[in-house]
Design an enzyme around this catalytic site. Structure first.
Site, PDB file in Angstrom:
ATOM      1  N   LYS A 162       4.401  13.651  11.785  1.00  0.00           N
ATOM      2  CA  LYS A 162       5.152  13.513  13.320  1.00  0.00           C
ATOM      3  C   LYS A 162       4.251  14.760  14.071  1.00  0.00           C
ATOM      4  CE  LYS A 162       6.363  16.993  13.607  1.00  0.00           C
ATOM      5  NZ  LYS A 162       6.017  18.373  13.730  1.00  0.00           N
ATOM      6  N   TYR A 251      12.254  17.271  16.139  1.00  0.00           N
ATOM      7  CA  TYR A 251      13.384  17.090  15.115  1.00  0.00           C
ATOM      8  C   TYR A 251      14.707  17.234  15.450  1.00  0.00           C
ATOM      9  CZ  TYR A 251      10.445  16.742  10.960  1.00  0.00           C
ATOM     10  OH  TYR A 251       9.795  16.313   9.847  1.00  0.00           O
TER      11      TYR A 251
END
Ligand code: NAD
Length: 408
Positions: A162, A251
């Site tokens: 990511k 996140y």
């Protein structure tokens, strides 16, 4: 290892300070100033703190998926590569690095044959290497898309770190390349395999805090004042995008979505990019956003490279609250339920997230099973980050389609 990585590690580990960040210039946030334009893969020194295995790994089990690890940096060497030893059906089959000495040392330690060690210039040769089923891309984020497309062209499956890429156009290019090659694509969102976060999702689904009204996330750390883009890709726009949001703020964004189980219908946001601070010549120091969901829940997300550390996700419902602090790190998770049900929740070793993530993708490759964190999820998150930056740039509320794309 650069010092930003050190402060990231502190953040990711046990960060507990609650930071108050003043977004003084938020309303008038400038666009990201400039790019260095040097988004090419290149060798870097061995990161700090690496302990290489003292004995080669066991032989792969029959049917195990062979991975080529691309990029031998901090996260690959200190977190993911050692965790292959705890997988059931995944092994390291090849390495790709721009630093020959590091490649030799790491290859020797992990028992990777000399002819399965590639430089970036040799990357396309992996096509002919039958030992490699999948490519795990752990490069700076601005290099993900091109390497994923090349890996698909070589006929390999792709596990990509990511953020998936820095633009939605690049994400769409990656998904299309995977479809053309008939290969699988997974984004390495490890928290979807971490027991506390999985339990948090389950608690929210069974309304353990009632109807969710508010979510607050903070992913904060402090970049070393001596950082310069040439030494630290995380403050180089071509490699890192806007900075903290793409790095660990993603996140907090993820948590807001998987805890509410909703997509936001609108976003407002503010960024802060101080003048005369070389750390933030190209990336933002802080990004704050507010997401409104169709149920009426509102999420406030804060992420910063210029704040004492914090890594939390708090959910408040009409009958209780869930406090996760630290929420999304590598280990050390703490979780508390308040309200009608009141208890601390400890669920064992969070580091199982790493081998479980790897074996999940290997299972998808071997069994054709669904992927919990597919490319479409990575694209969705990049659409949302684009909306956050658009909201901050224009100072207006951005309305979203249910898939996360900006309306109009
Ligand atoms: P890092 O700087 O420690 O390692 C990056 C590695 O990429 C370097 O060691 C080098 O080998 C290679 N590289 C190739 N071209 C480069 C270039 N032009 N500049 C710098 N390095 C170059 O970074 P990292 O912390 O290992 O992050 C790598 C990727 O992993 C990023 O996409 C990051 O977002 C992701 N990551 C994910 C998590 C997670 O929790 N899932 C945690 C940390 C990092």
């Amino acid at each position: 290892m650069d010092r930003t990585s050190i402060s990231r590690r502190c953040f990711i580990g046990q960060a507990r300070d609650t930071a108050v960040v003043t977004l003084a210039a938020a309303a008038a946030a400038p666009a990201v100033a400039q790019t260095s334009g040097k988004a090419a893969a290149r060798g870097r020194p061995m990161p700090d703190g690496v302990t290489l295995p003292s004995a080669p790994p066991r032989s792969p089990r029959p049917g195990s998926v062979g991975y080529a690890v691309v990029g031998l940096g901090d996260y690959a060497l200190n977190q993911m590569m050692p965790r292959f030893a705890r997988t059931e059906r995944s092994h390291i089959a090849a390495l790709v690095s721009g630093n020959p000495e590091k490649l030799r040392r790491v290859g020797d330690a992990y028992g990777v044959p000399a002819d399965a060690r590639y430089s970036y210039a040799q990357f396309d040769r992996i096509a002919a290497d039958r030992r490699i089923d999948a490519v795990y891309i752990v490069l700076p984020s601005g290099l993900h898309a091109d390497h994923a497309v090349s890996a698909f062209a070589a006929g390999k499956h792709v596990l990509c770190e990511k953020p998936m890429a820095l633009t939605s156009a690049d994400c769409e290019r990656m998904i299309a390349a995977g479809q053309r090659a008939n290969r699988r694509l997974m984004i390495a969102y490890r928290v979807h395999f971490e027991p506390h976060n999985i339990e948090a999702m389950a608690l929210m689904r069974r309304r353990a805090v009632g109807n969710i009204r508010a979510v607050r996330t903070e992913q904060l750390s402090r970049t070393d004042p001596s950082s310069r883009p040439a030494e630290n890709w995380r403050i180089d726009r071509a490699l890192a995008g806007g900075g903290p949001l793409e790095d660990f703020g993603i996140y907090g964004l993820q948590a807001a979505l998987y805890l509410t189980d909703e997509m936001p219908e609108s976003i407002t946001a503010a960024t802060y990019q101080p003048a005369n601070d070389p750390r933030f010549a190209q990336v933002f120091a802080s990004v704050a956003s507010q997401l409104r969901f169709p149920s009426g829940a509102i999420a406030q997300l804060m992420t910063s490279y210029d704040s004492s550390g914090s890594n939390i996700a708090h959910v408040r419902g009409d009958t209780g609250a869930l406090i996760m602090d630290p929420a999304t790190g590598y280990t050390g998770h703490r979780m508390r339920l308040e309200g009608r049900e009141r208890r601390d929740i400890a669920l064992g070793d969070p580091t199982v997230q790493f081998p479980r993530e790897l074996d999940h993708f290997s299972g998808a490759i071997r069994d054709g099973s669904p992927i919990r964190t597919p490319g479409e999820m990575g694209l969705r998150d990049v659409w949302l980050m684009e909306a956050i930056y658009a909201a901050a740039r224009t100072g207006t509320m951005v309305r979203l389609s249910p898939d996360g794309r900006m309306r109009g």
